[in-house]
Scaffold this motif. Structure first.
Motif, mmCIF file in Angstrom:
data_model
loop_
_atom_site.group_PDB
_atom_site.id
_atom_site.type_symbol
_atom_site.label_atom_id
_atom_site.label_comp_id
_atom_site.label_asym_id
_atom_site.label_seq_id
_atom_site.Cartn_x
_atom_site.Cartn_y
_atom_site.Cartn_z
ATOM 1 N N SER A 26 4.694 -37.825 15.264
ATOM 2 C CA SER A 26 4.564 -39.245 15.532
ATOM 3 C C SER A 26 3.434 -39.852 14.712
ATOM 4 C CB SER A 26 4.296 -39.462 17.026
ATOM 5 O OG SER A 26 3.986 -40.807 17.273
ATOM 6 N N VAL A 28 1.800 -42.401 15.660
ATOM 7 C CA VAL A 28 0.890 -43.035 16.620
ATOM 8 C C VAL A 28 -0.444 -42.307 16.614
ATOM 9 C CG1 VAL A 28 0.515 -43.533 19.063
ATOM 10 C CG2 VAL A 28 2.787 -43.838 18.058
ATOM 11 N N ASN A 65 -2.951 -46.842 18.503
ATOM 12 C CA ASN A 65 -2.437 -47.640 17.392
ATOM 13 C C ASN A 65 -1.005 -47.224 17.111
ATOM 14 O OD1 ASN A 65 -2.057 -48.165 14.255
ATOM 15 N ND2 ASN A 65 -3.617 -49.569 15.016
ATOM 16 N N ILE A 66 -0.084 -48.209 17.181
ATOM 17 C CA ILE A 66 1.355 -47.943 17.071
ATOM 18 C C ILE A 66 1.912 -48.680 15.855
ATOM 19 C CG2 ILE A 66 3.562 -48.043 18.274
ATOM 20 C CD1 ILE A 66 1.904 -48.435 20.886
ATOM 21 N N PRO A 67 2.201 -47.992 14.753
ATOM 22 C CA PRO A 67 2.783 -48.655 13.581
ATOM 23 C C PRO A 67 4.187 -49.186 13.889
ATOM 24 C CG PRO A 67 1.838 -46.530 12.989
ATOM 25 C CD PRO A 67 1.877 -46.578 14.490
ATOM 26 N N VAL A 68 4.462 -50.408 13.421
ATOM 27 C CA VAL A 68 5.794 -50.998 13.590
ATOM 28 C C VAL A 68 6.421 -51.366 12.246
ATOM 29 C CG1 VAL A 68 5.337 -51.856 15.913
ATOM 30 C CG2 VAL A 68 4.781 -53.295 13.949
ATOM 31 N N ALA A 69 5.622 -51.333 11.174
ATOM 32 C CA ALA A 69 6.100 -51.575 9.814
ATOM 33 C C ALA A 69 5.104 -50.912 8.868
ATOM 34 C CB ALA A 69 6.229 -53.072 9.525
ATOM 35 N N SER A 73 0.857 -52.962 12.621
ATOM 36 C CA SER A 73 0.780 -52.093 13.796
ATOM 37 C C SER A 73 0.345 -52.912 15.002
ATOM 38 C CB SER A 73 -0.189 -50.936 13.562
ATOM 39 O OG SER A 73 -1.507 -51.419 13.355
ATOM 40 N N ILE A 74 0.588 -52.358 16.191
ATOM 41 C CA ILE A 74 0.139 -52.951 17.449
ATOM 42 C C ILE A 74 -0.879 -52.002 18.073
ATOM 43 C CG2 ILE A 74 0.831 -53.691 19.761
ATOM 44 C CD1 ILE A 74 3.554 -54.391 18.610
ATOM 45 N N VAL A 119 -2.411 -57.305 17.230
ATOM 46 C CA VAL A 119 -1.482 -57.078 16.122
ATOM 47 C C VAL A 119 -2.327 -56.951 14.860
ATOM 48 C CG1 VAL A 119 0.433 -58.009 14.785
ATOM 49 C CG2 VAL A 119 0.349 -58.365 17.266
ATOM 50 N N TYR A 121 -2.824 -56.080 10.703
ATOM 51 C CA TYR A 121 -2.188 -56.075 9.387
ATOM 52 C C TYR A 121 -3.146 -55.452 8.382
ATOM 53 C CZ TYR A 121 -0.012 -57.627 5.039
ATOM 54 O OH TYR A 121 0.558 -57.658 3.794
#
Length: 225
Positions: A26, A28, A65-69, A73-74, A119, A121
């Protein structure tokens, strides 16, 4: 408060252990953070009673920290947050041609368990900017300082006090919007800065000219990676 800090440290160690088990599968990441708060209480219109000044406090907590792109990340966090302000206040009255005055100098410390959801960047691999909401839950607080009384027919007297706040006069929930930035100068350690502007009124019974929390934070973050 000591128990809370120990609990956050323990939770951080658990997150580190979990990260070691899942990092191969993961993207994360987990981490811990701590730093300095410089806070104040402001009024939506007019002036808050007395002369309000910035007060120092601290923050400490954990994050994921959760990457979404690719660059986005969120980052939800759970943070112990010490807010409030310094107050200088003076009253003067006259009675039968005699003057009397009271000078108050005290700090109001408001302790919150805050849950920011940022959020982020990545402008560069090491540099990020962030923005998002922060949800706070009042744990308690204290007013500490002194009052000086004087008059032309009485001796000057200074009395110190330290009292817990009456939480019945405060809203338990606090909401704000944060913006900030951070820079990872090593693979694991980042310097961070954030300003959070309060949106909600902290007092239950002051319906006009709401009093709000505002805080500037600087600190360090360590991610287990």
């Amino acid at each position: 408060m000591k128990k809370l800090i120990v609990g956050l440290a323990f939770a951080g160690s658990l997150l580190a252990h979990a990260q070691e088990k899942t990092k191969s599968a993961s993207p994360v990441t987990f981490g811990v953070k701590a730093g300095l708060n410089v806070s104040n209480l402001t009024q939506s219109e007019g002036f808050y009673e007395g002369d309000q000044k910035m007060k120092a406090g601290f923050n400490a907590g954990i994050f994921v920290n959760i990457p979404v792109a690719e660059k986005l990340s969120i980052q939800p966090e759970v943070v112990f947050n010490q807010l409030g302000s310094k107050t200088e206040l003076q009253y003067e009255t006259f009675f039968n041609s005699n003057s009397y005055s009271w000078e108050y100098n005290y700090k109001t410390s408001l302790n919150y368990l805050s849950v920011p959801v940022m959020v982020q960047y990545n402008i560069l691999p090491q540099l990020f900017v962030e923005a998002g909401p922060e949800f706070g839950f009042l744990l308690g607080g204290r007013e500490k300082g002194d009052v000086t009384t004087s008059g032309n027919t009485m001796a000057k007297e200074k009395i110190s006090f330290s009292n817990k706040i009456n939480t019945e006069f405060y809203h338990k929930f606090n909401f704000g919007i944060g913006i900030g930035a951070g820079y990872y100068f090593t693979k694991n350690i980042a310097a961070t800065a954030r300003f959070t502007a309060g949106i909600t009124n902290i007092y239950k019974y002051k319906t006009e000219n709401a009093i709000r929390n505002n805080v500037f934070q600087v600190g360090l973050a360590y991610r287990f990676k």
